[in-house]
Motif scaffolding. Structure first.
Motif, PDB file in Angstrom:
ATOM      1  N   ARG A   1      44.609  37.722  49.438  1.00 44.02           N
ATOM      2  CA  ARG A   1      46.057  37.495  49.303  1.00 44.02           C
ATOM      3  C   ARG A   1      46.799  38.097  50.482  1.00 44.02           C
ATOM      4  N   TYR A   8      53.135  46.205  51.057  1.00 45.25           N
ATOM      5  CA  TYR A   8      52.550  45.272  50.089  1.00 45.25           C
ATOM      6  C   TYR A   8      52.068  45.952  48.808  1.00 45.25           C
ATOM      7  N   GLU A  18      41.140  35.750  39.372  1.00 45.14           N
ATOM      8  CA  GLU A  18      42.247  36.133  40.260  1.00 45.14           C
ATOM      9  C   GLU A  18      41.738  36.322  41.677  1.00 45.14           C
ATOM     10  N   GLN A  19      42.527  35.902  42.650  1.00 44.13           N
ATOM     11  CA  GLN A  19      42.154  36.038  44.059  1.00 44.13           C
ATOM     12  C   GLN A  19      42.049  37.516  44.436  1.00 44.13           C
ATOM     13  N   PRO A  59      42.526  40.970  46.229  1.00 46.80           N
ATOM     14  CA  PRO A  59      43.739  41.412  46.929  1.00 46.80           C
ATOM     15  C   PRO A  59      43.686  41.218  48.442  1.00 46.80           C
ATOM     16  N   ASP A  98      46.296  36.098  53.692  1.00 47.59           N
ATOM     17  CA  ASP A  98      47.141  34.900  53.699  1.00 47.59           C
ATOM     18  C   ASP A  98      48.567  35.242  54.109  1.00 47.59           C
TER      19      ASP A  98
END
Length: 252
Positions: free
Chosen positions: A9, A39, A3-4, A6, A12
């Motif tokens: 993310r 977020y 998983e990328q 946090p 981005d």
């Protein structure tokens, strides 16, 4: 696939908001607490995301003020050459004028500072001998592009009108011109550049992320007898400037 992280993310998502025009150059971003709440992440995730975008030139941090969308910034060419010191006035200001930019600097001088071992070796003096130390932050269009810490032996300039590099009748005139005022002719300089990572202090002053690539230059000026009369540690952010050396060619 893993998983990328946090912060990637979030970086981005922040980048998307800038590229889509929600935030324009010069706009201040919401606080980290506000973005974190939006977020659903912690302050540390927002900080790392912003630091990444700062290192990429999309954002810029301003101490005590917050994080802003960076103005478009072209990478400048900085020419290193002894001839630049013979123009009269400030070499840095002349370099910036040639690029169509306003050049200025901020400085802080301390007199009678004991020389540490590495500086003493470069100046050919004993460790602990007194020096005049001046720290500079050079600015182009009010944005930091270069840091420098200069050391001059107090035994050379003490009691003269040039003892303070940024004070007196030769304030800010450059080492070559200042030394000439007290009868010292500088004939050459030696520079040793090497790549490095920005320290936390350097990153904050240059507006880049800690660990970003910088060029460190050890520069020493010598008089006609080969005596070192000034040495400096110069730091330039690779994201802001490229270093070019101009070599004089003589034909006899």
């Amino acid at each position: 696939m893993p998983e990328q992280p946090p912060y990637l993310r979030i970086s981005d998502l922040l980048r998307q908001r800038v590229t889509e025009g929600e935030w324009s150059p010069g706009d201040r971003l919401p606080s980290r607490a506000q973005l974190g709440a939006e977020y659903g992440v912690g302050d540390n995730v927002i900080r790392r995301a912003q630091e990444l975008l700062i290192s990429q030139g999309l954002l810029e941090g301003r101490a005590g003020s917050g994080t802003y969308v960076a103005e478009p910034r072209q990478r400048m060419r900085m020419v290193r050459s002894l001839s630049r010191e013979r123009r009269g006035g400030s070499p840095f200001r002349a370099d910036m004028a040639a690029l169509g930019k306003a050049g200025n600097w901020e400085s802080h001088t301390e007199a009678k500072v004991p020389a540490p071992a590495d500086i003493a070796a470069r100046l050919g003096i004993d460790e602990g001998d007194l020096c005049v130390r001046t720290k500079y932050e050079f600015l182009a269009e009010a944005k930091p592009v270069q840091l420098s810490t200069s050391w001059e032996p107090y035994s050379i300039t003490g009691g003269t009108e040039i003892v303070l590099p940024e004070g007196g009748p030769y304030a800010g005139r450059g080492v070559v011109e200042r030394m000439a005022a007290i009868g010292i002719t500088i004939t050459h300089a030696v520079e040793q550049p090497e790549p490095a990572e920005a320290t936390a202090e350097e990153a904050q002053l240059l507006g880049v992320q800690r660990g970003s690539l910088v060029t460190r230059i050890q520069r020493t000026y010598y008089d006609k007898d080969g005596r070192p009369v000034e040495t400096a540690n110069i730091v330039v952010a690779a994201a802001h400037c490229e270093i070019v050396y101009e070599v004089q060619v003589t034909t006899d």
